[in-house]
Design a protein around this motif. Structure first.
Motif, PDB file in Angstrom:
ATOM      1  N   SER A  24      10.104 -15.583  -8.249  1.00 52.64           N
ATOM      2  CA  SER A  24      10.681 -14.145  -8.610  1.00 52.64           C
ATOM      3  C   SER A  24      10.017 -13.022  -8.597  1.00 52.64           C
ATOM      4  CB  SER A  24      11.557 -14.527 -10.083  1.00 52.64           C
ATOM      5  OG  SER A  24      10.414 -14.446 -10.945  1.00 52.64           O
ATOM      6  N   ILE A  25       8.708 -13.251  -8.112  1.00 51.84           N
ATOM      7  CA  ILE A  25       7.745 -12.231  -7.764  1.00 51.84           C
ATOM      8  C   ILE A  25       8.220 -11.310  -6.933  1.00 51.84           C
ATOM      9  CG2 ILE A  25       6.023 -13.441  -9.118  1.00 51.84           C
ATOM     10  CD1 ILE A  25       4.892 -14.292  -6.325  1.00 51.84           C
ATOM     11  N   PRO A  26       7.826 -10.001  -7.269  1.00 47.48           N
ATOM     12  CA  PRO A  26       8.253  -8.962  -6.145  1.00 47.48           C
ATOM     13  C   PRO A  26       7.631  -9.227  -4.770  1.00 47.48           C
ATOM     14  CG  PRO A  26       6.854  -7.832  -7.817  1.00 47.48           C
ATOM     15  CD  PRO A  26       7.364  -9.343  -8.304  1.00 47.48           C
ATOM     16  N   LEU A  98      17.939 -10.158  -9.562  1.00 51.21           N
ATOM     17  CA  LEU A  98      16.625  -9.657  -9.548  1.00 51.21           C
ATOM     18  C   LEU A  98      16.305 -10.218  -8.038  1.00 51.21           C
ATOM     19  CD1 LEU A  98      13.921  -8.301 -10.701  1.00 51.21           C
ATOM     20  CD2 LEU A  98      13.195 -10.996 -11.101  1.00 51.21           C
ATOM     21  N   TYR A 161       7.534 -16.644 -18.098  1.00 50.72           N
ATOM     22  CA  TYR A 161       7.514 -15.342 -18.492  1.00 50.72           C
ATOM     23  C   TYR A 161       7.520 -15.070 -19.867  1.00 50.72           C
ATOM     24  CZ  TYR A 161       8.691 -13.426 -13.917  1.00 50.72           C
ATOM     25  OH  TYR A 161       8.796 -13.134 -12.497  1.00 50.72           O
ATOM     26  N   TYR A 213       5.364 -11.450 -16.074  1.00 53.33           N
ATOM     27  CA  TYR A 213       4.286 -11.392 -15.074  1.00 53.33           C
ATOM     28  C   TYR A 213       3.961 -12.753 -14.756  1.00 53.33           C
ATOM     29  CZ  TYR A 213       0.610 -12.124 -18.381  1.00 53.33           C
ATOM     30  OH  TYR A 213      -0.570 -12.726 -19.211  1.00 53.33           O
ATOM     31  N   ARG A 214       3.284 -12.947 -13.423  1.00 52.39           N
ATOM     32  CA  ARG A 214       3.288 -14.350 -13.154  1.00 52.39           C
ATOM     33  C   ARG A 214       1.509 -14.724 -13.050  1.00 52.39           C
ATOM     34  NH1 ARG A 214       2.987 -18.201 -12.358  1.00 52.39           N
ATOM     35  NH2 ARG A 214       3.048 -18.997  -9.986  1.00 52.39           N
ATOM     36  N   THR A 321       6.136  -8.759 -12.394  1.00 49.79           N
ATOM     37  CA  THR A 321       7.332  -8.675 -11.673  1.00 49.79           C
ATOM     38  C   THR A 321       8.200  -7.441 -12.112  1.00 49.79           C
ATOM     39  OG1 THR A 321       7.556 -10.986 -11.571  1.00 49.79           O
ATOM     40  CG2 THR A 321       9.637  -9.836 -11.950  1.00 49.79           C
ATOM     41  N   ASP A 411       3.919  -3.553  -5.418  1.00 46.88           N
ATOM     42  CA  ASP A 411       5.404  -4.111  -5.363  1.00 46.88           C
ATOM     43  C   ASP A 411       5.942  -3.061  -4.089  1.00 46.88           C
ATOM     44  OD1 ASP A 411       8.023  -4.615  -5.859  1.00 46.88           O
ATOM     45  OD2 ASP A 411       8.178  -4.176  -8.185  1.00 46.88           O
TER      46      ASP A 411
END
Length: 502
Positions: A24-26, A98, A161, A213-214, A321, A411
């Motif tokens: 799911s990270i940008p 998302l 998360y 954040y990851r 994220t 991002d």
């Protein structure tokens, strides 16, 4: 038995959810967007060089979201029915939206209502971007309203998360709602106001502990994929030449220097030759960006330009994220527009700057850089660069958008959307010096010196779903032979400005 002992043929919900978070990270598009948004500059003519627009490399849209993230989340949702799992299903909806919204934000119309129905619909229709946004916001609203503190948390320790914290998931979801609502600020301001005010009233990310954040580690298989790409593409070794001839851009470095931004010595370094090795120098005076679209051969002073620091390029660094910095800047813009968001534009802007500065403490210290920025340093920055409370609407919108450009570094897709919507910061691509000394666009560029405003629909659709494909490009004022011009605007990208000097 006809069974593969090495394949799992059923869904393990906790594992599947963790995998969904990991994906799911940008996104970042260093070549096409990193250069076009003037974070980076290159001297070579390379594919997807967004500061020269030398070719169309890197501007093809992707439908991977369907068979990857959306498919995974759909399977997971089907495995957890019942009222006791309402919070889990709501979090799944947040992750799905998302994942989907950046795709429509770069290609426009796409399959939505008929997507993911392969058993009955093999050639799904393309929904308009307007209808997709209406659906996403309504679906997000329904999911968030369904969350119940008295029911099970969101996958507990399988949630990287928030460790299952329902309250934080709601803040995450309402921040996403505010982002999507703000996207409509120019095309449907009344609708935008409704969604932004709703999100603000329900509560968005405002505390440092709200950040999504990851985490990564400098261990094989656990490294930051964004950093891996930057290193492989341009920064294999500190100092000297590199694969694509990239450095930080002059636009970016000059802004940080002119505003005395304490983030500059954290993220930037000049590698000074010392015999056969290079020594890192992160002093502010030494930092110097390369002018976009001004070179096509290696300059003799190439070593004197700034590039990302080893802190920024640490393989164990995090990827944010969504967090309070973005939330505060959205609130600041809402307040600027006169909407009821529970704060003033100045207060939200100042808080956004503080949150953006604070998040660098998540990065590992790599000498000579530390990501920790003192409160005193932030106070000094705000004193030197006060919010333009008496400025025009355009002045203030530019300040907010420019701060987002700096604060959301990496991002790319979200900044690409915010730039197209607000038209700030304003970028100049006219930097190639002609024999008579005047400046022009890079010779041979494929866009007429203009920045991309969209990506193309995946070309495979021309064969796999031709009727709907051609209908979609026609509806968006394209013809097949013009699609690679990529200058068509998104439904929400309206107004007289362009965000570039040309």
């Amino acid at each position: 038995m006809n069974k593969n002992p090495n394949v799992i043929e059923y869904v393990i919900p906790d594992y599947t959810f963790t995998a969904a978070i990991h994906n799911s990270i940008p996104g970042q598009s260093y070549r096409a967007l990193g250069g076009g948004l003037q974070y980076f500059a290159v001297y070579r003519e390379v594919n997807g060089s967004g500061d020269k627009f030398y070719d169309f490399g890197g501007t093809a849209g992707s439908f991977d979201v369907y068979n990857n993230q959306w498919n995974r989340l759909l399977q997971l949702k089907e495995e957890i029915p019942g009222p006791e799992n309402v919070n889990k299903r709501a979090a799944i909806e947040i992750l799905r939206i998302l994942a989907v919204h950046p795709v429509t934000d770069v290609i426009g119309d796409m399959p939505y209502t008929e997507a993911m129905k392969g058993l009955t619909i093999l050639k799904p229709k393309y929904d308009t971007q307007k209808s997709i946004y209406t659906a996403m916001l309504n679906e997000l609203d329904i999911a968030l309203k369904s969350m119940d503190l008295s029911k099970q948390n969101v996958f507990g320790n399988a949630d990287p998360y928030f460790k299952g914290d329902i309250t934080k998931w709601k803040k995450f979801g309402y921040t996403l709602m505010m982002r999507l609502g703000m996207r409509l600020s120019n095309i449907e301001p009344a609708t935008a106001k409704l969604w932004v005010e709703k999100a603000a009233a329900e509560g968005v990310m405002t505390a440092s502990t709200d950040i999504a954040y990851r985490k990564f580690a400098n261990i094989t298989g656990q490294t930051n994929p964004r950093v891996d790409g930057l290193i492989a593409g341009d920064f294999v070794t500190p100092g000297g030449d590199n694969v694509f001839g990239g450095k930080w851009s002059a636009k970016f470095i000059d802004h940080l220097k002119n505003t005395q931004d304490p983030r500059l010595p954290i993220i930037s370094v000049v590698w000074v030759p010392s015999g056969n090795t290079y020594t890192a120098d992160n002093s502010v005076a030494k930092q110097r960006g390369m002018v976009n679209g001004s070179l096509n051969t290696k300059p003799t002073d190439f070593d004197t330009y700034s590039e990302p620091s080893l802190l920024y390029l640490h393989r164990g660094s995090p990827i944010i994220t969504m967090g309070p910095a973005e939330a505060y800047f959205l609130l600041a813009e809402g307040a600027l527009r006169g909407w009821n968001v529970g704060t003033t534009a100045k207060a939200a802007y100042d808080n956004g700057v503080r949150a953006a500065m604070a998040q660098w403490a998540l990065w590992p210290t790599v000498a000579p850089h530390s990501g920790v920025i003192s409160g005193a340093a932030v106070d000094t920055y705000l004193a030197n660069n006060p919010y333009l409370i008496s400025g025009t609407f355009e002045n203030q919108l530019e300040q907010i958008s420019t701060q987002k450009w700096v604060s959301m570094l990496g991002d790319d897709f979200e900044i690409f959307s915010n730039w197209r919507r607000t038209k700030f910061p304003v970028f100049n691509y006219k930097n190639w010096k002609l024999p008579n000394g005047t400046l022009s666009y890079y010779p041979g560029n494929v866009t007429g010196g203009k920045m991309w405003r969209r990506f193309s629909i995946p070309i495979a659709e021309k064969t796999l779903n031709p009727v709907n494909y051609f209908e979609a490009i026609k509806r968006q004022n394209f013809s097949e032979d013009q699609i690679d011009l990529l200058q068509g605007r998104m439904w929400w990208d309206v107004g007289p400005g362009t965000g570039q000097v040309n």
